[in-house]
Structures are given as structure tokens and as C-alpha cells.
Design a protein around this motif. Structure first.
Motif, mmCIF file in Angstrom:
data_model
loop_
_atom_site.group_PDB
_atom_site.id
_atom_site.type_symbol
_atom_site.label_atom_id
_atom_site.label_comp_id
_atom_site.label_asym_id
_atom_site.label_seq_id
_atom_site.Cartn_x
_atom_site.Cartn_y
_atom_site.Cartn_z
ATOM 1 N N ILE A 80 -50.575 56.152 61.477
ATOM 2 C CA ILE A 80 -51.396 54.957 61.280
ATOM 3 C C ILE A 80 -50.638 53.918 60.476
ATOM 4 O O ILE A 80 -50.623 52.726 60.805
ATOM 5 N N SER A 81 -49.991 54.361 59.404
ATOM 6 C CA SER A 81 -49.246 53.447 58.547
ATOM 7 C C SER A 81 -48.152 52.721 59.319
ATOM 8 O O SER A 81 -47.994 51.500 59.198
ATOM 9 N N ALA A 82 -47.399 53.475 60.128
ATOM 10 C CA ALA A 82 -46.319 52.857 60.914
ATOM 11 C C ALA A 82 -46.875 51.928 61.986
ATOM 12 O O ALA A 82 -46.374 50.817 62.198
ATOM 13 N N ALA A 83 -47.934 52.372 62.664
ATOM 14 C CA ALA A 83 -48.509 51.564 63.747
ATOM 15 C C ALA A 83 -49.139 50.283 63.226
ATOM 16 O O ALA A 83 -49.109 49.244 63.894
ATOM 17 N N GLU A 84 -49.711 50.340 62.033
ATOM 18 C CA GLU A 84 -50.301 49.134 61.451
ATOM 19 C C GLU A 84 -49.245 48.058 61.179
ATOM 20 O O GLU A 84 -49.581 46.882 61.071
ATOM 21 N N GLN A 85 -47.994 48.489 61.087
ATOM 22 C CA GLN A 85 -46.899 47.535 60.882
ATOM 23 C C GLN A 85 -46.215 47.149 62.193
ATOM 24 O O GLN A 85 -45.147 46.547 62.185
ATOM 25 N N GLY A 86 -46.843 47.530 63.287
ATOM 26 C CA GLY A 86 -46.346 47.119 64.593
ATOM 27 C C GLY A 86 -45.406 48.085 65.271
ATOM 28 O O GLY A 86 -44.893 47.787 66.359
ATOM 29 N N ALA A 87 -45.173 49.258 64.684
ATOM 30 C CA ALA A 87 -44.251 50.219 65.294
ATOM 31 C C ALA A 87 -44.915 50.965 66.437
ATOM 32 O O ALA A 87 -46.125 51.215 66.429
ATOM 33 N N GLU A 88 -44.117 51.300 67.449
ATOM 34 C CA GLU A 88 -44.569 52.204 68.501
ATOM 35 C C GLU A 88 -44.389 53.631 67.983
ATOM 36 O O GLU A 88 -43.318 53.986 67.483
ATOM 37 N N VAL A 89 -45.429 54.438 68.126
ATOM 38 C CA VAL A 89 -45.426 55.767 67.503
ATOM 39 C C VAL A 89 -45.851 56.833 68.503
ATOM 40 O O VAL A 89 -46.810 56.643 69.259
ATOM 41 N N ASN A 102 -51.138 60.649 51.195
ATOM 42 C CA ASN A 102 -50.350 59.608 50.541
ATOM 43 C C ASN A 102 -48.880 59.662 50.918
ATOM 44 O O ASN A 102 -48.258 58.632 51.175
ATOM 45 N N SER A 103 -48.303 60.856 50.974
ATOM 46 C CA SER A 103 -46.887 60.941 51.371
ATOM 47 C C SER A 103 -46.727 60.565 52.840
ATOM 48 O O SER A 103 -45.700 60.010 53.245
ATOM 49 N N GLY A 104 -47.761 60.852 53.652
ATOM 50 C CA GLY A 104 -47.723 60.408 55.046
ATOM 51 C C GLY A 104 -47.702 58.890 55.141
ATOM 52 O O GLY A 104 -46.911 58.305 55.887
ATOM 53 N N ARG A 105 -48.581 58.241 54.369
ATOM 54 C CA ARG A 105 -48.573 56.763 54.330
ATOM 55 C C ARG A 105 -47.209 56.250 53.898
ATOM 56 O O ARG A 105 -46.663 55.304 54.483
ATOM 57 N N MET A 106 -46.673 56.875 52.856
ATOM 58 C CA MET A 106 -45.372 56.457 52.339
ATOM 59 C C MET A 106 -44.288 56.629 53.399
ATOM 60 O O MET A 106 -43.456 55.733 53.608
ATOM 61 N N ALA A 107 -44.294 57.776 54.076
ATOM 62 C CA ALA A 107 -43.266 58.046 55.082
ATOM 63 C C ALA A 107 -43.364 57.059 56.243
ATOM 64 O O ALA A 107 -42.341 56.578 56.752
ATOM 65 N N GLY A 108 -44.598 56.754 56.684
ATOM 66 C CA GLY A 108 -44.752 55.787 57.762
ATOM 67 C C GLY A 108 -44.234 54.414 57.374
ATOM 68 O O GLY A 108 -43.510 53.759 58.142
ATOM 69 N N THR A 109 -44.569 53.985 56.179
ATOM 70 C CA THR A 109 -44.102 52.681 55.682
ATOM 71 C C THR A 109 -42.587 52.669 55.519
ATOM 72 O O THR A 109 -41.901 51.714 55.930
ATOM 73 N N ASN A 110 -42.053 53.733 54.911
ATOM 74 C CA ASN A 110 -40.610 53.790 54.658
ATOM 75 C C ASN A 110 -39.805 53.905 55.942
ATOM 76 O O ASN A 110 -38.692 53.367 56.036
ATOM 77 N N ALA A 111 -40.361 54.596 56.947
ATOM 78 C CA ALA A 111 -39.661 54.712 58.227
ATOM 79 C C ALA A 111 -39.544 53.343 58.896
ATOM 80 O O ALA A 111 -38.486 52.990 59.445
#
Length: 485
Positions: free
Chosen positions: A22-31, A465-474
Motif C-alpha cells: 500500500i505504501s509503495a502503491a500510494e506513491q505511484g509504484a507498480e506493485v 510500521n516496518s512494512g510502511r517504511m520498506a515500501g516508502t524506502n523502496a
């Protein structure tokens, strides 16, 4: 061999994997998420809630627990063995994560303590139907899954990962397998979030000091067999501290079963030698209790009470109640006790004398009689052995005596893949493996050496929280290292 492509590939569709997606997709990434089970959630479907500090829910209830105080308490509890920057980032983000989940539609019943000495950081999920309790977080998983799909995340169920794909030191994808055959999925970043090794007796025996079924009777969520940890190691990841998220249960009863209710109270506890081994008031803290239990012979202990105490609990209620047991009544206990008597069992023992109880349980008879007499004498004045609170000193006078066996258990595993505070996987030289991230239980080495029960909600809290962090950091890694083309 079929091929797939995405910006971010996530191995595992549990709480941390979904949060990362979710975190990565919210930033426009294809997941793309690969999950080997036939549903999302993993062990999070068994959970109740997650940690939050300085949330709106806490402030509305005048719960005074600041991020600074929580961080200090966490680090003091672990004696600064944990990665302080990772812990700080996790705690500081936790309030926004609760709001993030609420914005998706997740509802929380209340921020709760686990026991009196803990902080009210445990944000219990409110199920759509019924009261909050065990498995309440399954409602949250359903909401997170819906949100991921709404954002265009492709979730591939029954699609286990076989291995990671590396090219010139960088992780660039995975090899998966589904009912139609093998898949090569390429991406700019891969996040491992497979939930640990709680379903692998082999892993447990090899990497911890326990043997499942012998001196450990933990939950085994199907499929959590250390796959992600193994493939990370094969890709060069360093091995971090590995242990179990220890608590204690009556063996083979499913954990927090109704039969345990009156026995999880501060009455007489003895080991196989018939001796007391801790101040029984500690029983409200599962981690402190299990630490003491693991030191005893065969890692086996017994809680003993009598008919007079049973009747007192039926009339006046229990001495200690927590959120997990609050929905269990003495009527539930009596029903399960009658079923166990009828069907036979090896954890509950009922006798007409202490001598008979010793014979049934295998407790040393002389030791138990000596302890029994000393304990009843202490109940007349003070506990000179452990200075137990006098309000919990209840003599055992019969006419019937009850004992329940307890042994170490665990909600699951902790740790395995070493990450830095940016959730990037590192090798044995602490160098980042480009393109590889890890989150959740696979990388949870912050509870060191014990689960930080004074701040309840840590396992699911760290997962999300670490999932959110990992998605954002990726996504940030992709932006910094790859052109738009």
C-alpha cells in the motif's frame, strides 16, 4: 517460464507485506505481491492489535505516553541491544500509522494495556461484528487487502517464491511458482515479508534453544517456514538474532484456552521438584513468567489451587484480568474442564489430597508437601521467600486440589534477516544489498532479548510500521537509482 514486471515486488502478503504494498502503491509504484497461501494476512489474522504512541485515541482518553518516554522504556527494557534508530523511527511513525489505517476504514476499539505495569499502547482492532478479542486483526487485514487492490496492487495467491534473482550484486527480481508453472518477476526493488519460521520445527530446533513439541508448544501458523529468511541468506544477507516470541500456555490446548483462566492467577506455582520458583504475582507478565519457567526442570511447571479458591473466583471474580482473557468466564472454564475430564487429557489434574496430586502430576511428593506446608504458613503472615503481595496469599485447604501444567509457548518467531534502520538488507560486512529490503517478523530483532511486553502491540506494530517504511524506502531507492525510462 512466464515473465512479469513491476517497480516493487513483495514476497509475502501478511501485515508487513500489505503495508509495504500500500505504501509503495500510494506513491505511484507498480506493485506485485506473491503470497504462497490462498489468502492474505498470515499470522496477523490471529492477532488483536498493534502499537501506537501519541495517537488521537490515546489523547482522547488522557493516556499519557509520549514518544520520547516510549522510546526510552523500549531501549531500557532491551538494554540498548536493539537498533536505536530503527526503534525510534518505528515508534515515532506509529501514531501516523494508526491514522493511516483509520483512513482506510479500520476501526479501533481502544488503546489498552496488557497488564497493570504496561503502557496503554495496544490499539485493539474493532471487528465488524462482536467484541474485540483473539483474531480481531483479521478485520484489518481484509481492509488492507481491499485498499491494496484498489490501488492496483496485483496479489498473486498460492504463488510461493523459489528464490531471488541477483545480477552483479543487485537483487532484481524473484522466481515464483503457481498452478500454471514458473514465473520470473523482475522489479527495481524486492521486499521480503514472509512472517518468520514459526511453522518450522526444523528451524526452531536449529536456530533457537527450543524443540517444538518437547519443550515448546507454540502457535504454528501454516506456511511460516522461514522461506524468506533462507532466500535472503542465499542472496548474501547477514543472519540476525533469532528467537521465539515467548509466552506460556498449557501444552496442546491452543493457548489462552478457558481451562487456563483460574490458573493464570497469582496462586501457588511449583516446578517438578515441588518448589516455588518465582513471585507468582509475576504471572500477569507472560515474558517474565516464561523466562522463569524455562529455567525449571523439563521446562515444566504447575499452577495449583483448591476448591475454596475456585469458589471465590466464581463468586467475586479473578484477581488478574487482561484484555485477552476478559471475554472468558468461569462458566467457559467449567465447560472445558468437564470436557477434559470426560475425554481425558495430560494437563489438568484433580485430586483429594496433595499427596495424590503429586502422584498424578509427577511432582516430587516430599518437595510438594514441604512447599505446601510452608506456603500455607506464609499465608498466615508474610511470604519470606519472594515477598509476595499479601493480598495474593491464599491458603490451600481443599477439599479438592487442582493443578494445570504450563510450559513455554510462543506466538511465532522473531528475527533472521539483518536490516539497517532504512529496512535495507545488509550483508555480513554491514553493506547494503542493493534492491533488497525486509520487514515484519523476518527482520524483527528489535525485541532483544525479550518481547517488549511493557509496550504491548509490538509484533503487529513492527510488522505494519516496518512494512510502511520498506515500501516508502523502496520507492525512494528506485527514484534515486533508476531513470524514469
Amino acid at each position: 517460464m512466464r515473465e512479469m514486471e513491476a517497480d516493487v515486488i513483495i514476497v509475502g502478503g501478511g501485515a508487513s507485506g500489505l503495508a509495504a504494498a500500500i505504501s509503495a502503491a500510494e506513491q505511484g509504484a507498480e506493485v506485485i505481491v506473491f503470497e504462497k497461501a490462498n489468502t492474505t494476512g498470515g499470522c496477523a489474522n490471529m492477532a488483536m492489535g498493534l502499537l501506537g504512541v501519541e495517537t488521537k485515541l490515546q489523547k482522547e482518553r488522557l493516556i499519557d505516553c509520549t514518544r520520547e518516554a516510549a522510546f526510552q522504556k523500549f531501549m531500557d527494557y532491551t538494554h540498548w541491544r536493539s537498533d536505536a534508530r530503527l526503534v525510534k523511527t518505528y515508534i515515532d511513525q506509529s501514531a501516523s500509522t494508526i491514522e493511516w489505517l483509520e483512513d482506510m476504514g479500520v476501526k479501533f476499539a481502544l488503546p489498552s494495556k496488557y497488564f497493570l505495569g504496561s503502557e496503554a499502547t495496544w490499539h485493539i482492532v474493532q471487528p465488524k461484528t462482536g467484541a474485540p478479542g483473539l483474531r480481531a486483526a483479521a478485520t484489518m487485514i481484509k481492509t488492507m487487502t481491499d485498499r491494496a487492490e484498489e490501488l492496483g496492487v496485483k496479489i498473486c495467491l498460492e504463488s510461493p517464491i523459489q528464490r531471488l534473482i541477483k545480477d552483479e550484486g543487485e537483487v532484481i527480481g524473484v522466481v515464483a511458482k503457481d498452478k500454471d508453472g514458473d514465473i520470473e518477476a523482475y522489479g527495481s526493488a524486492v521486499i521480503i515479508a514472509t512472517g518468520g519460521f514459526g511453522d518450522s520445527p526444523e528451524f526452531i530446533k536449529k536456530y533457537t534453544e527450543y524443540e517444538w513439541g518437547k519443550d515448546l508448544f507454540s502457535y504454528r501458523i501454516p506456511g511460516l517456514t522461514g522461506d524468506g529468511i533462507s532466500m535472503a541468506w542465499e542472496a548474501g544477507a547477514a543472519r540476525d538474532r533469532m528467537d521465539m516470541e515467548l509466552v506460556f500456555f498449557a501444552p496442546n490446548t491452543g493457548g489462552y484456552a478457558p481451562i487456563e483462566l483460574p490458573f493464570r492467577q497469582p496462586n501457588l506455582f511449583v516446578n517438578l521438584d515441588g518448589e516455588r520458583f518465582f513471585d507468582e504475582a509475576v504471572v500477569e507478565n507472560p515474558v517474565f513468567s516464561v523466562n522463569s519457567i524455562t529455567r525449571q526442570k523439563n521446562r515444566t511447571v504447575f499452577s495449583i489451587l483448591d476448591e475454596s479458591i475456585m469458589k471465590e473466583y466464581e463468586k467475586n471474580g479473578l484477581d488478574l484480568v487482561n484484555v485477552v482473557t476478559s471475554n472468558i468466564s468461569m462458566d467457559d472454564f467449567k465447560q472445558e474442564m468437564n470436557d477434559m475430564i470426560k475425554n481425558g487429557n495430560d494437563v489438568l489434574f484433580i485430586a483429594d489430597s496433595i499427596e495424590e496430586l503429586a502422584e498424578q502430576t509427577g511432582i516430587d511428593k516430599e518437595g510438594l508437601i514441604k512447599t505446601f506446608n510452608q506456603y500455607n504458613e506464609s499465608c498466615k503472615s508474610t511470604d519470606k521467600l519472594f515477598n509476595k503481595n499479601p493480598k495474593y496469599l491464599k491458603p490451600l485447604v481443599g477439599p479438592k486440589y487442582y493443578a494445570l501444567k504450563f510450559a513455554p509457548s510462543a506466538y511465532g518467531s522473531l528475527g533472521g534477516i539483518k536490516i539497517n534502520y532504512n529496512t535495507e538488507v545488509v550483508d555480513n560486512d554491514d553493506k547494503v544489498i542493493p534492491g533488497l529490503f525486509a520487514a515484519g517478523t523476518d527482520a524483527n530483532s528489535i525485541c532483544n532479548p525479550d518481547y517488549v511486553f511493557v509496550l504491548p502491540g509490538n509484533t503487529l506494530g513492527f510488522a505494519v510500521n516496518s512494512g510502511r517504511m520498506a515500501g516508502t524506502n523502496a520507492v525512494q531507492y528506485i527514484k534515486e537509482n533508476f531513470s524514469e525510462e
